[in-house]
Enzyme design. Sequence first.
Site, mmCIF file in Angstrom:
data_model
loop_
_atom_site.group_PDB
_atom_site.id
_atom_site.type_symbol
_atom_site.label_atom_id
_atom_site.label_comp_id
_atom_site.label_asym_id
_atom_site.label_seq_id
_atom_site.Cartn_x
_atom_site.Cartn_y
_atom_site.Cartn_z
ATOM 1 N N HIS A 16 0.464 32.397 9.475
ATOM 2 C CA HIS A 16 0.483 31.340 8.466
ATOM 3 C C HIS A 16 1.894 30.799 8.264
ATOM 4 C CE1 HIS A 16 -3.656 31.858 6.575
ATOM 5 N NE2 HIS A 16 -3.605 32.683 7.585
ATOM 6 N N ASP A 115 -0.088 28.083 0.463
ATOM 7 C CA ASP A 115 -0.962 28.513 1.547
ATOM 8 C C ASP A 115 -2.392 28.683 1.040
ATOM 9 O OD1 ASP A 115 -1.018 29.902 4.391
ATOM 10 O OD2 ASP A 115 -2.182 31.173 3.053
ATOM 11 N N ALA A 346 3.129 37.931 24.993
ATOM 12 C CA ALA A 346 3.174 36.787 25.916
ATOM 13 C C ALA A 346 3.810 35.566 25.269
ATOM 14 C CB ALA A 346 1.753 36.427 26.350
ATOM 15 N N GLN A 348 3.116 32.558 24.778
ATOM 16 C CA GLN A 348 1.853 31.845 24.998
ATOM 17 C C GLN A 348 2.010 30.346 25.234
ATOM 18 O OE1 GLN A 348 -1.798 32.968 22.726
ATOM 19 N NE2 GLN A 348 -1.679 30.871 21.968
ATOM 20 N N TRP A 366 -6.860 29.682 15.165
ATOM 21 C CA TRP A 366 -6.728 28.218 15.097
ATOM 22 C C TRP A 366 -5.435 27.726 15.746
ATOM 23 C CZ3 TRP A 366 -10.261 24.788 14.977
ATOM 24 C CH2 TRP A 366 -9.950 23.445 14.724
ATOM 25 N N SER A 368 -3.837 29.051 18.255
ATOM 26 C CA SER A 368 -4.028 29.124 19.712
ATOM 27 C C SER A 368 -4.950 28.013 20.193
ATOM 28 C CB SER A 368 -4.632 30.475 20.109
ATOM 29 O OG SER A 368 -3.726 31.512 19.810
ATOM 30 N N GLN A 388 -12.594 33.379 13.465
ATOM 31 C CA GLN A 388 -12.591 33.082 14.903
ATOM 32 C C GLN A 388 -13.987 32.866 15.478
ATOM 33 O OE1 GLN A 388 -10.165 36.376 16.240
ATOM 34 N NE2 GLN A 388 -8.407 35.622 15.089
#
Length: 478
Positions: A16, A115, A346, A348, A366, A368, A388
């Site tokens: 977040h 948030d 990784a 990413q 989200w 990713s 997810q």
Amino acid sequence: MKKAEVVFIPSPGVGHLVSTLEFAKLLINRDNRLRITILIIKLPNTTETDVYTKSLPTSDSLNVINLPECSLPPNSNPGLAMTALLEAQKTNVKQAVSNLTTGKHHGHLAGFVVDMFCTNMIDIAKEFSVPAFVFFTSGVAFLGLSIHILNLFERDNVDSTHLQQLTELAIPSFANLVPTKSLPSAVLHKEYESFFMGYAKGLKNADGIIVNSFEELESHAAHSFSSHPDLVGLPIYPVGPILNPEPKTKGTVDSDDIINWLDDQPPSSVVLICFGSRGSFDEDQVKEIALAVENSGARFVWSLRKPPPKGTMIPPTDNSLSELVSVLPEGFLNRTVGIGRVIGWAPQAQILAHPATGGFVSHCGWNSTLESIYFGVPIATWPLYAEQQTNAFELVCELKMAVEIALDYRVELLGGANYLLTADKIERGIRSVLENDGEVRKKVKEMSEKSRKTLLEGGSSYKYLGHLIDYIMNQVSN
């Protein structure tokens, strides 16, 4: 001229925090009349957020304050612990905001951006008589789902036990019926009901919801907020995709080493297998993935992390070489040495941005999801927790922009997975996500173009950001 001061309160947690920091930068780059102060709430005894806040360019427009740490109640479930932590921080937040409004460099307090899990802080914004916006780090469809389920709980006396008995639900922000097994765990379990209700009610208290998504991606969901009677009263500002540049942490692998390896692979030939900052599997499941990877014959980069000790909330860590050898099938690393790499943490975004990467086996977090769309890499879905499963359903069934490995795989907090995913299913997903002339790849490439244009002048996210800034600036001039 005094600047308009906006107070940001991200929730403690890297997923977040990072997109919140990126959004803060987006705002001040767009309008120099704004000044942003970010109040950082830390989880006790963690330093994982420091690397992100320390790397921020401190300037006259961006200011970071670490709030004093509070201790958590012992042995409570994570939802309750989080709620308690945020309640305990209220006095610190009030004090920090009072200091801001009286300090010698102070601007005009113009609003709060909190948030999605810090909506209890909206009370403080009300005490200071300024608007409060929620920063929603998931998609518009999931926002609609949260509000719809809150209405079912509050208005129609449905509860989690009822939900479990249904097979599917009609939800205004989805064009298709949503299977119950694609709902988040938080609404299916009695013990999370109060956490869910608190979070979802908070959304309705906001003066607007800033969503990390964009209208072109979720057009049905975005439209439902201007057409469905249950959603019309909630102003949304889809201003995404707000992407994380590379995280500052390094694993045991050298990023350059992986990028150099990718440089030698043919275009769109490599599948990235990566499950986010908290994804890990037990040995049985690791063996199935290894079997699938080897049988598919595909080139791969596999981020394989070591699960934390059972029953703890700490993130997974990297394996040593000897640990890798012991969890993988015998001889796996030798047999795949020419076509794949097994790594720990990784880089990413760098891997997804590389032309050799052609598919992504992902947990469908989200952030990713947005990264893979931005870089035009189709996903094979393998959700684990949080929302997810809902994201995976949206990608496969609503948007037709992903292929399915699983939609209902689920890892319970502090528990295990609901079933073992077999190698044949995983292998099918890998083969199908690498198909070069498939419809899914074409759709993802088109959406990738749109995701880049939407943030530029004339794009929908650019316009929404403009509306949001106008709203904030009006607070100052009135």
